[in-house]
Design a protein around this motif. Structure first.
Motif, mmCIF file in Angstrom:
data_model
loop_
_atom_site.group_PDB
_atom_site.id
_atom_site.type_symbol
_atom_site.label_atom_id
_atom_site.label_comp_id
_atom_site.label_asym_id
_atom_site.label_seq_id
_atom_site.Cartn_x
_atom_site.Cartn_y
_atom_site.Cartn_z
ATOM 1 N N ARG A 1 1.335 1.520 -3.935
ATOM 2 C CA ARG A 1 0.159 1.480 -4.784
ATOM 3 C C ARG A 1 -1.095 1.730 -3.957
ATOM 4 O O ARG A 1 -1.124 1.505 -2.754
ATOM 5 N N GLU A 2 -2.152 2.201 -4.645
ATOM 6 C CA GLU A 2 -3.428 2.377 -3.978
ATOM 7 C C GLU A 2 -3.975 1.023 -3.530
ATOM 8 O O GLU A 2 -3.853 0.032 -4.240
ATOM 9 N N CYS A 3 -4.554 0.997 -2.334
ATOM 10 C CA CYS A 3 -5.095 -0.243 -1.792
ATOM 11 C C CYS A 3 -6.613 -0.205 -1.743
ATOM 12 O O CYS A 3 -7.227 0.860 -1.628
ATOM 13 N N CYS B 1 0.819 -1.213 0.000
ATOM 14 C CA CYS B 1 0.000 0.000 0.000
ATOM 15 C C CYS B 1 0.855 1.266 0.000
ATOM 16 O O CYS B 1 0.350 2.349 -0.308
ATOM 17 N N SER C 1 -9.953 6.587 -8.556
ATOM 18 C CA SER C 1 -9.491 5.355 -7.934
ATOM 19 C C SER C 1 -9.788 4.144 -8.817
ATOM 20 O O SER C 1 -10.796 4.106 -9.541
ATOM 21 N N TYR D 1 -11.460 6.684 -0.765
ATOM 22 C CA TYR D 1 -10.217 6.522 -1.519
ATOM 23 C C TYR D 1 -9.598 7.883 -1.826
ATOM 24 O O TYR D 1 -10.295 8.805 -2.263
ATOM 25 N N LYS D 2 -8.304 7.998 -1.598
ATOM 26 C CA LYS D 2 -7.617 9.274 -1.780
ATOM 27 C C LYS D 2 -7.754 9.804 -3.196
ATOM 28 O O LYS D 2 -7.805 11.009 -3.429
ATOM 29 N N ARG D 3 -7.784 8.907 -4.167
ATOM 30 C CA ARG D 3 -7.882 9.319 -5.556
ATOM 31 C C ARG D 3 -9.325 9.551 -5.988
ATOM 32 O O ARG D 3 -9.587 9.918 -7.132
ATOM 33 N N GLN E 1 -8.665 2.150 1.224
ATOM 34 C CA GLN E 1 -7.415 2.798 1.596
ATOM 35 C C GLN E 1 -7.499 3.498 2.949
ATOM 36 O O GLN E 1 -6.533 3.543 3.686
ATOM 37 N N ARG E 2 -8.638 4.062 3.265
ATOM 38 C CA ARG E 2 -8.773 4.770 4.535
ATOM 39 C C ARG E 2 -9.558 3.934 5.524
ATOM 40 O O ARG E 2 -10.499 3.234 5.170
#
Length: 343
Positions: A57-59, A54, A137, A131-133, A62-63
């Protein structure tokens, strides 16, 4: 010592990136669904250090749940205007679902209201809270009815592809977020193809859908929402007096019986698989001014109160006699600012 650790971490990252690259999220319409699902399963078993993975890369998810709910509440409080029902329902629904380790079914939210009242904006905030993106995402997937399902004669093909698409993505990430836009333009019966994924099944062909989130966006039912809002206004009551119980049941019935709705006589409604019908109230003059102010500030410019008022005044409002609600909500605020400000 810190420089040495940073150099080691960078070198390790470069070495691992080819191995850590996950299978691409399966987007509509793909022929490699089975391969992608198998590759994702193999990758999950291969990597024994998820934190390291993680880092690069995006998981999936994520949060942490509490952080996601707090981020959503903060964004809705600061950026969404005139939608007290939306704020309350969305936060409670998403927070409760993320914190429920034993959910019996996926979360299904249906957002209804006129154009420009915030439906797409709220779905974007939900995505960003998890998700941060956000919408970019790999685990957030969007459908637009007129883009992905344009031809009525291909509806059987669309049903098969839609099921395969959802199955492939949930296999990769159980906490996948699916957003269906323009539900009022979707062919009747098509959305019923995903009914098994929204039902109370523990597993379907070895896959659990209970952590997934489905959000539907539609203009259908906007007339019913406006009718309730106008009744409150004409009886001297504020929009904040409106409760979800004043609208939700009549809204679901209205959508179910609307032939111009993708939910027309849908089993998703008939079987009570939609958890919340979320009404977006039409926006008033004061809310349009709030939108203009925030947009100006977001571009880094000082607010000119004269321009702000002029933009709000130029919007068209309904009903014709009372001129209470903006017929485009805050939809065209961005374009009007470009005319008045030399950005």
């Amino acid at each position: 010592m810190k420089l040495r650790r940073d150099a080691l971490r960078a070198a390790l990252g470069l070495a691992l990136l080819p191995l850590l690259r996950p299978a691409s999220a399966v987007e509509p319409i793909s022929l490699g669904l089975a391969i992608a699902g198998a590759a994702a399963s193999a990758l999950t078993g291969f990597i024994s250090y998820p934190r390291l993975y993680c880092y690069f890369r995006e998981c999936c998810l994520q949060r942490h749940d509490q952080r996601a709910a707090a981020a959503l509440q903060e964004n809705l409080d600061r950026k969404l205007f005139g939608q007290h029902l939306v704020n309350k329902v969305i936060v409670k629904a998403v927070k409760g679902f993320l914190n429920n380790a034993n959910a019996k079914k996926p979360l299904a939210l249906s957002l209804h209201g006129w154009t420009g009242t915030g439906k797409n904006f709220v779905s974007k905030l939900v995505a960003e809270s998890i998700y941060k993106r956000g919408l970019q995402s790999e685990y957030v997937h969007q459908f637009v009815a007129t883009l992905h399902f344009p031809h009525a004669h291909d509806i059987d093909l669309y049903k098969d592809q839609l099921q395969s698409w959802i199955r492939g993505n949930v296999s990769i990430c159980p906490r996948s977020l699916f957003i269906f836009d323009e539900m009022d333009k979707m062919h009747a019966g098509l959305i019923d193809s995903i009914k098994p994924f929204l039902d109370y099944y523990e597993l379907l062909d070895g896959v659990s859908y209970r952590q997934a989130i489905f959000i539907f966006l539609s203009n259908a039912g906007a007339e019913k929402i406006t009718e309730v809002a106008l009744d409150f206004w004409r009886n001297g009551r504020t929009r904040e007096d409106i409760q979800l119980t004043d609208i939700q049941n009549s809204l679901s019935v209205s959508v179910f019986n609307n032939k111009n709705s993708g939910f027309w006589h849908s089993t998703l409604i008939d079987r009570n698989l939609i958890d919340y019908f979320v009404p977006f109230l039409p926006l008033e003059y004061k809310h349009v001014k709030m939108c203009v102010r925030v947009e100006i500030e977001s571009r880094g410019y000082a607010v000119d109160e004269d321009i702000l008022t002029r933009i709000a005044d130029e919007m068209t409002y309904f009903p014709r006699e009372e001129r209470i609600y903006s017929d485009k909500g805050c939809k065209t605020v961005d374009a009007k600012l470009d005319y008045y400000y030399d950005f």
